[in-house]
Design a protein around this motif. Sequence first.
Motif, PDB file in Angstrom:
ATOM      1  N   HIS A  73      -4.747  25.748 -14.109  1.00 13.48           N
ATOM      2  CA  HIS A  73      -5.602  25.046 -13.143  1.00 13.48           C
ATOM      3  C   HIS A  73      -7.064  25.419 -13.370  1.00 13.48           C
ATOM      4  CE1 HIS A  73      -6.920  23.340  -9.314  1.00 13.48           C
ATOM      5  NE2 HIS A  73      -7.511  24.490  -9.026  1.00 13.48           N
ATOM      6  N   GLU A  74      -7.324  26.711 -13.516  1.00 11.55           N
ATOM      7  CA  GLU A  74      -8.694  27.156 -13.767  1.00 11.55           C
ATOM      8  C   GLU A  74      -9.166  26.730 -15.158  1.00 11.55           C
ATOM      9  OE1 GLU A  74      -7.198  29.435 -10.387  1.00 11.55           O
ATOM     10  OE2 GLU A  74      -6.351  29.026 -12.357  1.00 11.55           O
ATOM     11  N   GLN A  75      -8.275  26.788 -16.141  1.00  8.97           N
ATOM     12  CA  GLN A  75      -8.643  26.369 -17.493  1.00  8.97           C
ATOM     13  C   GLN A  75      -9.084  24.907 -17.507  1.00  8.97           C
ATOM     14  OE1 GLN A  75      -5.230  27.248 -19.966  1.00  8.97           O
ATOM     15  NE2 GLN A  75      -5.051  29.308 -19.127  1.00  8.97           N
ATOM     16  N   ALA A 269      11.683  29.159 -12.780  1.00 11.19           N
ATOM     17  CA  ALA A 269      11.161  28.040 -11.997  1.00 11.19           C
ATOM     18  C   ALA A 269       9.853  28.418 -11.308  1.00 11.19           C
ATOM     19  CB  ALA A 269      12.195  27.604 -10.954  1.00 11.19           C
ATOM     20  N   ASN A 270       9.793  29.607 -10.739  1.00 10.48           N
ATOM     21  CA  ASN A 270       8.550  30.055 -10.096  1.00 10.48           C
ATOM     22  C   ASN A 270       7.421  30.171 -11.107  1.00 10.48           C
ATOM     23  OD1 ASN A 270       9.527  30.163  -7.477  1.00 10.48           O
ATOM     24  ND2 ASN A 270      10.151  32.300  -7.622  1.00 10.48           N
ATOM     25  N   PHE A 271       7.746  30.613 -12.321  1.00  9.89           N
ATOM     26  CA  PHE A 271       6.716  30.717 -13.352  1.00  9.89           C
ATOM     27  C   PHE A 271       6.217  29.341 -13.765  1.00  9.89           C
ATOM     28  CE2 PHE A 271       5.371  34.635 -15.464  1.00  9.89           C
ATOM     29  CZ  PHE A 271       5.958  35.561 -14.618  1.00  9.89           C
ATOM     30  N   VAL A 272       7.129  28.392 -13.902  1.00  9.53           N
ATOM     31  CA  VAL A 272       6.720  27.029 -14.257  1.00  9.53           C
ATOM     32  C   VAL A 272       5.848  26.440 -13.154  1.00  9.53           C
ATOM     33  CG1 VAL A 272       7.555  24.687 -14.681  1.00  9.53           C
ATOM     34  CG2 VAL A 272       8.704  26.618 -15.761  1.00  9.53           C
ATOM     35  N   ASP A 273       6.228  26.661 -11.898  1.00 13.27           N
ATOM     36  CA  ASP A 273       5.456  26.117 -10.778  1.00 13.27           C
ATOM     37  C   ASP A 273       4.065  26.720 -10.673  1.00 13.27           C
ATOM     38  OD1 ASP A 273       7.582  24.516 -10.159  1.00 13.27           O
ATOM     39  OD2 ASP A 273       8.175  25.579  -8.341  1.00 13.27           O
ATOM     40  N   LEU A 274       3.857  27.899 -11.263  1.00 13.81           N
ATOM     41  CA  LEU A 274       2.520  28.503 -11.257  1.00 13.81           C
ATOM     42  C   LEU A 274       1.495  27.643 -11.971  1.00 13.81           C
ATOM     43  CD1 LEU A 274       2.870  32.341 -11.982  1.00 13.81           C
ATOM     44  CD2 LEU A 274       1.869  31.277  -9.957  1.00 13.81           C
ATOM     45  N   LYS A 275       1.939  26.732 -12.808  1.00 11.52           N
ATOM     46  CA  LYS A 275       1.017  25.930 -13.610  1.00 11.52           C
ATOM     47  C   LYS A 275       0.039  25.151 -12.752  1.00 11.52           C
ATOM     48  CE  LYS A 275       0.959  22.319 -17.176  1.00 11.52           C
ATOM     49  NZ  LYS A 275      -0.179  22.870 -17.957  1.00 11.52           N
ATOM     50  N   SER A 276       0.481  24.709 -11.580  1.00 13.86           N
ATOM     51  CA  SER A 276      -0.420  23.966 -10.683  1.00 13.86           C
ATOM     52  C   SER A 276      -0.328  24.543  -9.279  1.00 13.86           C
ATOM     53  CB  SER A 276      -0.048  22.482 -10.643  1.00 13.86           C
ATOM     54  OG  SER A 276      -0.774  21.815  -9.621  1.00 13.86           O
ATOM     55  N   PRO A 277      -1.464  24.797  -8.621  1.00 13.45           N
ATOM     56  CA  PRO A 277      -1.411  25.326  -7.250  1.00 13.45           C
ATOM     57  C   PRO A 277      -0.810  24.340  -6.268  1.00 13.45           C
ATOM     58  CG  PRO A 277      -3.662  24.737  -7.851  1.00 13.45           C
ATOM     59  CD  PRO A 277      -2.846  24.662  -9.104  1.00 13.45           C
ATOM     60  N   PHE A 278      -0.665  23.066  -6.673  1.00 14.84           N
ATOM     61  CA  PHE A 278      -0.068  22.065  -5.794  1.00 14.84           C
ATOM     62  C   PHE A 278       1.455  22.043  -5.888  1.00 14.84           C
ATOM     63  CE2 PHE A 278      -4.324  20.605  -6.899  1.00 14.84           C
ATOM     64  CZ  PHE A 278      -4.872  20.404  -5.636  1.00 14.84           C
ATOM     65  N   MET A 279       2.008  22.816  -6.822  1.00 13.20           N
ATOM     66  CA  MET A 279       3.457  22.799  -7.035  1.00 13.20           C
ATOM     67  C   MET A 279       4.122  24.132  -6.704  1.00 13.20           C
ATOM     68  SD  MET A 279       3.791  19.690  -8.098  1.00 13.20           S
ATOM     69  CE  MET A 279       5.472  19.635  -8.678  1.00 13.20           C
ATOM     70  N   LEU A 280       3.413  25.041  -6.094  1.00  6.97           N
ATOM     71  CA  LEU A 280       3.953  26.382  -5.854  1.00  6.97           C
ATOM     72  C   LEU A 280       5.200  26.329  -4.979  1.00  6.97           C
ATOM     73  CD1 LEU A 280       0.597  28.296  -5.250  1.00  6.97           C
ATOM     74  CD2 LEU A 280       1.954  28.200  -7.346  1.00  6.97           C
ATOM     75  N   GLY A 281       6.291  26.902  -5.481  1.00  3.63           N
ATOM     76  CA  GLY A 281       7.537  26.933  -4.732  1.00  3.63           C
ATOM     77  C   GLY A 281       8.285  25.614  -4.707  1.00  3.63           C
ATOM     78  N   HIS A 282       7.774  24.601  -5.411  1.00  2.00           N
ATOM     79  CA  HIS A 282       8.357  23.260  -5.348  1.00  2.00           C
ATOM     80  C   HIS A 282       9.782  23.233  -5.907  1.00  2.00           C
ATOM     81  CE1 HIS A 282       8.532  18.868  -5.569  1.00  2.00           C
ATOM     82  NE2 HIS A 282       8.940  18.990  -6.830  1.00  2.00           N
ATOM     83  N   SER A 283      10.004  23.830  -7.053  1.00  2.00           N
ATOM     84  CA  SER A 283      11.310  23.715  -7.709  1.00  2.00           C
ATOM     85  C   SER A 283      12.420  24.346  -6.880  1.00  2.00           C
ATOM     86  CB  SER A 283      11.248  24.357  -9.098  1.00  2.00           C
ATOM     87  OG  SER A 283      10.347  23.659  -9.932  1.00  2.00           O
ATOM     88  N   LEU A 284      12.174  25.526  -6.339  1.00  3.35           N
ATOM     89  CA  LEU A 284      13.188  26.186  -5.516  1.00  3.35           C
ATOM     90  C   LEU A 284      13.465  25.382  -4.253  1.00  3.35           C
ATOM     91  CD1 LEU A 284      15.092  28.528  -4.956  1.00  3.35           C
ATOM     92  CD2 LEU A 284      13.151  29.815  -4.025  1.00  3.35           C
ATOM     93  N   ALA A 285      12.423  24.835  -3.638  1.00  8.45           N
ATOM     94  CA  ALA A 285      12.611  24.034  -2.431  1.00  8.45           C
ATOM     95  C   ALA A 285      13.438  22.786  -2.735  1.00  8.45           C
ATOM     96  CB  ALA A 285      11.257  23.639  -1.842  1.00  8.45           C
ATOM     97  N   VAL A 286      13.179  22.132  -3.866  1.00 10.88           N
ATOM     98  CA  VAL A 286      13.960  20.957  -4.268  1.00 10.88           C
ATOM     99  C   VAL A 286      15.409  21.351  -4.513  1.00 10.88           C
ATOM    100  CG1 VAL A 286      14.297  19.255  -6.107  1.00 10.88           C
ATOM    101  CG2 VAL A 286      12.006  19.674  -5.208  1.00 10.88           C
ATOM    102  N   ALA A 287      15.607  22.472  -5.198  1.00 10.85           N
ATOM    103  CA  ALA A 287      16.963  22.924  -5.503  1.00 10.85           C
ATOM    104  C   ALA A 287      17.758  23.170  -4.228  1.00 10.85           C
ATOM    105  CB  ALA A 287      16.899  24.198  -6.350  1.00 10.85           C
ATOM    106  N   GLU A 288      17.148  23.849  -3.275  1.00 13.27           N
ATOM    107  CA  GLU A 288      17.844  24.156  -2.024  1.00 13.27           C
ATOM    108  C   GLU A 288      18.165  22.883  -1.246  1.00 13.27           C
ATOM    109  OE1 GLU A 288      16.006  28.622  -1.202  1.00 13.27           O
ATOM    110  OE2 GLU A 288      15.107  26.878  -0.229  1.00 13.27           O
ATOM    111  N   LEU A 289      17.206  21.960  -1.203  1.00 18.81           N
ATOM    112  CA  LEU A 289      17.415  20.707  -0.464  1.00 18.81           C
ATOM    113  C   LEU A 289      18.506  19.859  -1.125  1.00 18.81           C
ATOM    114  CD1 LEU A 289      16.534  18.913   1.867  1.00 18.81           C
ATOM    115  CD2 LEU A 289      14.707  18.011   0.404  1.00 18.81           C
ATOM    116  N   ALA A 290      18.480  19.766  -2.458  1.00 13.24           N
ATOM    117  CA  ALA A 290      19.481  18.976  -3.175  1.00 13.24           C
ATOM    118  C   ALA A 290      20.878  19.568  -3.004  1.00 13.24           C
ATOM    119  CB  ALA A 290      19.109  18.896  -4.656  1.00 13.24           C
ATOM    120  N   GLU A 291      20.972  20.895  -3.080  1.00 13.40           N
ATOM    121  CA  GLU A 291      22.262  21.552  -2.912  1.00 13.40           C
ATOM    122  C   GLU A 291      22.825  21.284  -1.511  1.00 13.40           C
ATOM    123  OE1 GLU A 291      24.057  26.017  -3.655  1.00 13.40           O
ATOM    124  OE2 GLU A 291      22.188  25.820  -2.515  1.00 13.40           O
ATOM    125  N   ASP A 292      21.977  21.408  -0.500  1.00  9.26           N
ATOM    126  CA  ASP A 292      22.402  21.171   0.879  1.00  9.26           C
ATOM    127  C   ASP A 292      22.844  19.716   1.045  1.00  9.26           C
ATOM    128  OD1 ASP A 292      22.888  21.340   3.573  1.00  9.26           O
ATOM    129  OD2 ASP A 292      20.856  21.932   4.133  1.00  9.26           O
TER     130      ASP A 292
END
Length: 525
Positions: A73-75, A269-292
Amino acid sequence: MEEAGRQRVRLAELVASLSLGIDLGFGQPMEHVLRQCLIALRLADRGALGEEDRAAVYYTALLVNVGCHADAHEQAKWFGDDITLKSGKYDHEMRSMRGALSTLRLIGSGNSPLYRFRVGLEFAVSGHRELDGMIAQHARLAKTLAEQLGLPPGVRDAVGSAYEQWDGRGWPGELRAEAVPVAARIAQLSEFMEVAHRVRGVDAARSLAQARSGRQFDPELADLLCKSANEIFDALDTVSTWQAVIAAEPALTVGLSPAELDAALTAIANFVDLKSPFMLGHSLAVAELAEDAGRRLGLPAEKTALLYRAGLVHGYGRLGVSNSILDKPGPLSAGEWERVRMAPYLTERMLRQSAALAPLGEIAVQLRERLDGSGYPRGLSGGAISRLARVLGAAEAYQAMREPRPYRPARTAAAAAAELQAEVRAGRLDGDAVGAVLEAAGHRVARRRTAVAGLTAREIEVLVLLARGAANKQIATELVITPKTARNHVEHIYAKIGASSRASAAMFAMQHGLLPEDEIALPVQ
């Protein structure tokens, strides 16, 4: 489709798959990292390293640049395109004047001359501080991931020292000569040798090793490479790189148990989400919601496990998309949209060589497909889209709407639900999948957080905004406080959580469940 989980995933497969995304983030062809791993192992064999050191060489070569997207993001903010910036790593000697000038010429690139002048001025006044210690931070984050993956101390130390140089002028510049772990020395030499050999051949690789011997590279290792260059580079262009690297896995682990696999996928997943500050925690949240949602549809346990893991990996392909696109506040051009549309395909491409991980890629690649054929990347329609992909697509769409994006604020739960239902009426999303996702989301209980690391409620608010990329002035405006107060809060937060940058603060926030912010109740003070 073979079920992931019936076949134990090897740690090597997981790390090797991630390395393909690292390639993309550096503007290199896929399997660049795999080839550098093979070069490193051949050097280790000729250096008669023991099994423990060889294991460190293996994983250090695969993970050496894994932290470099954390501040993309900073780069992109300063240099226009984070991938273009990183692709220039191999053009000039590290810490050289030519390298520094080449980097400075990228400031504000892709914009008008006036914009570039303003960005250059801002960079000269204050922006350069964001870059101070950036490379050292990459090594620290890579070491953190190695720890989370359960790799032994020798691997962690080598990964954390991967940017040190023989002459002591590396990053963070705390080690020199033989104090630098041998695995780190071999991995760094192999990384640069792979590019030199691929682009210009064996003689060019020899010349580069000789030119930087005693400065960037260990002179003994450089000499060993030069003497054995033909054997070390033999068949690199024709060998099945993936198979060769997986077959060479050290005897650190046979395979990951389901629980270990979930933990490793979550860490990545958390490391991948670090790429953009707008995606922080997104993958885990999607995974939990999809599983439920899958459970509410009555899917068997092995299917909901697949959904969960596909949710964790679905964003891998973002590593190949520049943050100048991911974090763009305005509309995307046709060319930029094409890069975004490639992201699901890149996820599948990263996972498909592993028989155990390929089923996850087959689900993730379809999450942006739509029943009427209007989705991407392949324009599938109707029955061509799997049931699991329909659930994952609905979960990802809902979660994305509940999070802020550079071009819009986060939407309310009611607005997100209304939009999903409109997509069902339009024939784009599956009604059963959307119903299960909305039921899962609607039954979530607000998550009350106790104080973390001694942070106050206000400091948690500041931390969330900081992790999302907000500057002190923006934090002050959002929370109706003075910029000085905001700055003091940031300093106190850094001290309490042991962070020194936005990326490390963002990682802390994700690890402690503070991001994404959906329905978080702050602790009562």
